[in-house]
Scaffold this motif. Structure first.
Motif, short mmCIF file in Angstrom:
data_model
loop_
_atom_site.label_atom_id
_atom_site.label_comp_id
_atom_site.label_asym_id
_atom_site.label_seq_id
_atom_site.Cartn_x
_atom_site.Cartn_y
_atom_site.Cartn_z
N PHE A 89 18.36 -32.39 18.57
CA PHE A 89 17.15 -32.40 17.76
C PHE A 89 16.19 -33.49 18.23
CE2 PHE A 89 15.02 -34.51 14.15
CZ PHE A 89 14.16 -33.50 13.76
N ILE A 90 16.70 -34.68 18.48
CA ILE A 90 15.87 -35.80 18.94
C ILE A 90 15.23 -35.48 20.28
CG2 ILE A 90 15.90 -38.21 19.69
CD1 ILE A 90 18.12 -38.69 17.63
N ILE A 91 16.01 -34.86 21.18
CA ILE A 91 15.48 -34.50 22.50
C ILE A 91 14.36 -33.49 22.38
CG2 ILE A 91 16.05 -33.30 24.65
CD1 ILE A 91 18.79 -34.62 24.54
N MET A 130 8.36 -23.93 25.03
CA MET A 130 9.42 -24.86 25.42
C MET A 130 10.40 -25.09 24.27
SD MET A 130 10.85 -26.80 27.68
CE MET A 130 9.68 -27.10 29.01
N LYS A 131 9.87 -25.27 23.07
CA LYS A 131 10.73 -25.49 21.90
C LYS A 131 11.63 -24.29 21.65
CE LYS A 131 9.72 -24.44 17.91
NZ LYS A 131 10.08 -23.34 16.95
N VAL A 181 6.65 -33.90 21.52
CA VAL A 181 5.64 -34.96 21.37
C VAL A 181 5.06 -35.33 22.73
CG1 VAL A 181 5.28 -37.36 20.72
CG2 VAL A 181 6.64 -35.88 19.25
N PHE A 182 5.92 -35.43 23.74
CA PHE A 182 5.45 -35.76 25.09
C PHE A 182 4.50 -34.69 25.61
CE2 PHE A 182 6.01 -35.25 29.71
CZ PHE A 182 5.57 -36.49 30.13
N LEU A 186 -0.75 -32.91 27.31
CA LEU A 186 -1.66 -31.77 27.38
C LEU A 186 -2.96 -32.02 26.61
CD1 LEU A 186 0.93 -28.87 27.02
CD2 LEU A 186 -0.26 -29.60 29.10
N GLN A 187 -2.87 -32.72 25.48
CA GLN A 187 -4.10 -33.04 24.75
C GLN A 187 -4.96 -34.02 25.53
OE1 GLN A 187 -2.86 -34.32 20.83
NE2 GLN A 187 -3.08 -32.25 20.00
N LYS A 188 -4.32 -34.94 26.26
CA LYS A 188 -5.07 -35.87 27.11
C LYS A 188 -5.79 -35.09 28.20
CE LYS A 188 -4.51 -39.94 30.06
NZ LYS A 188 -3.53 -40.91 30.65
#
Length: 277
Positions: free
Chosen positions: A256-258, A206-207, A264-265, A270-272
């Motif tokens: 950059f912020i987006i 995605m990045k 982070v989202f 995904l880790q959850k």
């Protein structure tokens, strides 16, 4: 011993970033005098129809490409991890697209979409493919997706292979004894075991696709018109060619912020899911 590396990083990365942040609060054109304008540039970004269209295209491209890349790379990795002949050779072949330059690959795909496929389709009487999709404002993005996915699958496949080799065959043998089918083995064993690798691939893909630049330059240049103009293309052209250095610096900060927020989202969600599995 790390001081030289830190200094180089600061000079070529941190300082230019801070400089761009500073100029985003000014009206500097990239030359001449400037004055402070506060948050004006940031507010104007959200009122710029061209910028909003570029963001919309970038998100559409990134989401579709990320999904397709992870589907295909996972399928390829599972196939390469199975007991087949020339396994190591095939792994090397599948990784080759990753080491090729994006611009070179782009020019090759440009020729394929512009000449090879239309000429072949015309000879075969397939009218639907007889035109160049890169010249169609509604279909040009599909060509970019095809090229981007083809090249990105190589790297993601390697990561999935690294995860698959950590799964013990004893788990599959026990599942087979219990009567589990192929799909049940995948959903109950394979996918939960490679969940951390899935998280990494989703975030990185995605990045990278949100920062798409070379693919578009090589295939369409942002055209036809502005139909495939990604936000990175807009920032580059407006900042370095259009005399909008300060304005596009503000756009880059927002961009950059987006990207950070989306990454982070993704990681948290995904880790959850990894824990739940």
């Amino acid at each position: 011993m790390t001081i030289p590396a830190v200094l180089l990083f600061f000079v070529f990365h941190t300082y230019p970033a801070l400089q761009g942040l500073f100029y985003s609060f000014t009206d500097w054109k990239g030359y001449g005098d400037w004055s402070f304008v506060g948050l004006k540039n940031y507010l104007n970004v959200f009122q710029d129809s061209r910028a909003l269209h570029a963001y919309g295209f970038t998100f559409k491209f990134a989401i579709v490409s990320t999904i397709l890349v992870n589907i295909f790379s996972l399928l390829v990795a599972i196939g390469l991890n199975s007991k087949i002949k020339f396994q190591k050779t095939l792994r090397a072949v599948y990784f080759m697209p990753n080491i090729l330059g994006i611009l070179i690959v782009g020019f090759i795909f440009n020729f394929i979409f512009t000449h090879f496929i239309p000429d072949l389709a015309e000879n075969l009487g397939i009218n639907a493919l007889a035109t160049n999709i890169l010249g169609n404002p509604d279909l040009a993005w599909v060509g970019i997706v095809i090229m981007a996915v083809w090249q990105a699958v190589a790297f993601n496949t390697i990561l999935y292979l690294a995860g698959l080799v950590t799964i013990s065959n004893d788990l599959y043998e026990a599942a087979s004894i219990d009567g589990a089918g192929v799909w049940r083995k995948f959903w109950s064993i394979t996918f939960p075991m490679i969940a951390p690798f899935f998280t990494i691939n989703m975030v990185l893909a995605m990045k990278n696709f949100l920062m798409v630049f070379d693919h578009i330059i090589a295939l369409t240049g942002g055209g036809p018109g502005q139909s495939t103009e990604a936000i990175s293309i807009l920032i580059y052209r407006g900042g370095f060619q259009g005399g909008e250095f300060a304005y596009q610096s503000a756009n880059a900060i927002i961009y950059f912020i987006i990207i950070v927020a989306i990454s982070v989202f993704q990681i948290r969600v995904l880790q959850k899911r990894e824990v739940e599995m």
